[in-house]
Design a protein around this motif. Sequence first.
Motif, PDB file in Angstrom:
ATOM      1  N   ASP A   1     -13.445  -8.692   4.158  1.00  0.00           N
ATOM      2  CA  ASP A   1     -13.284  -7.518   3.297  1.00  0.00           C
ATOM      3  C   ASP A   1     -13.591  -7.847   1.844  1.00  0.00           C
TER       4      ASP A   1
ATOM      5  N   VAL B   1      -5.581   7.098  -1.758  1.00  0.00           N
ATOM      6  CA  VAL B   1      -5.479   7.387  -0.324  1.00  0.00           C
ATOM      7  C   VAL B   1      -6.137   6.310   0.542  1.00  0.00           C
ATOM      8  N   PRO B   2      -7.412   5.929   0.290  1.00  0.00           N
ATOM      9  CA  PRO B   2      -7.992   4.867   1.133  1.00  0.00           C
ATOM     10  C   PRO B   2      -7.295   3.522   0.992  1.00  0.00           C
TER      11      PRO B   2
ATOM     12  N   ARG C   1       0.829  -1.209   0.000  1.00  0.00           N
ATOM     13  CA  ARG C   1       0.000   0.000   0.000  1.00  0.00           C
ATOM     14  C   ARG C   1       0.863   1.260   0.000  1.00  0.00           C
TER      15      ARG C   1
ATOM     16  N   PRO D   1     -12.058  -0.500  -2.154  1.00  0.00           N
ATOM     17  CA  PRO D   1     -11.130   0.583  -2.551  1.00  0.00           C
ATOM     18  C   PRO D   1     -10.064   0.111  -3.538  1.00  0.00           C
TER      19      PRO D   1
ATOM     20  N   THR E   1      -4.279   3.931   3.388  1.00  0.00           N
ATOM     21  CA  THR E   1      -4.489   4.138   4.822  1.00  0.00           C
ATOM     22  C   THR E   1      -5.167   2.976   5.536  1.00  0.00           C
ATOM     23  N   ARG E   2      -5.674   1.995   4.814  1.00  0.00           N
ATOM     24  CA  ARG E   2      -6.429   0.943   5.485  1.00  0.00           C
ATOM     25  C   ARG E   2      -5.738  -0.409   5.382  1.00  0.00           C
TER      26      ARG E   2
END
Length: 308
Positions: free
Chosen positions: A272, A261-262, A218, A276, A265-266
Amino acid sequence: MASTAPQIAAQMPTEWRDFFALTKPRVMTLVIFTAICGVLAAPGTIHPIIGFTAILAIAMGAGGSAVLNMWWEADIDAGMKRTRSRPLPGGRMRREDARDFGIFLSGVSVVLMGLAVGWLAAALLLGAIIYYAVIYTMWLKPRTPQNIVIGGGAGAFPPLIGWVAVTGEITAMPILLFAIIFFWTPPHFWALALFVQSDYAKVGIPMLPVVAGEKATRRQIMAYTVLLAPIAIAPWWIGGTGWIYGSCAVVLSALFLILAVPVFTRMREETDTMQPEKALFKFSIVYLFVLFAALVADRVAAYQGWPA
């Protein structure tokens, strides 16, 4: 690294559709599109038949290298859910036939490009084929988690070759087009790798999420997305394009960053759905298509004498 799994024998009749499937037609769409954009956006003119021949040669070269990729990775494809129905792991073709078909397409494409268009474009096409079929497929992919970063150069050749087919020279603009795809490839592919990483882990391919973990992947996605933005805008900054391309590059790069960004950040949760990551992957395809379409639109506008 040579294939170590048992040979996959063809057990069903081979159809023309199987040969076509080996060329990775969905990937080919993007290759052909960016090559066409390189031809149309380049300064100068090219006879329509010569231009068509250049695109045909690029398509054949890309198809040939894709066939060689599938020939080499048939055993790997057999172990992955999303690829096990391909012609070779599905038992619809002999591996030797796929290999010979790939060599034939690749060889004819280079000779056709050299004789009909120019030998500089042919040399670049040969380099792209070797880059993908040998350097990436046989060497990088099974050995390093940075395979996508270095191997991204293979998919970056088409607009460069298309541009050189028209101009006969390598300048800053085609190098920037190459760089755009080169830096676009890691966030595009790693977004996919995040939600199919179990497939790569099962067959021993050291994709970044498998060997370095999701957190590192990420971070890398975000880093390459940030690097991509100024490179995508650079053709406008250096005066190689006008406002149509420039405004599209700014807006598209901003959207790319917003979607990254998401992802950055996750962390994945047990149930899940990876929305994103899937959204970023899908947008990345739209990003490249629209960006290169804007490049052509800019060239048309300049040709028509519209304000830059």
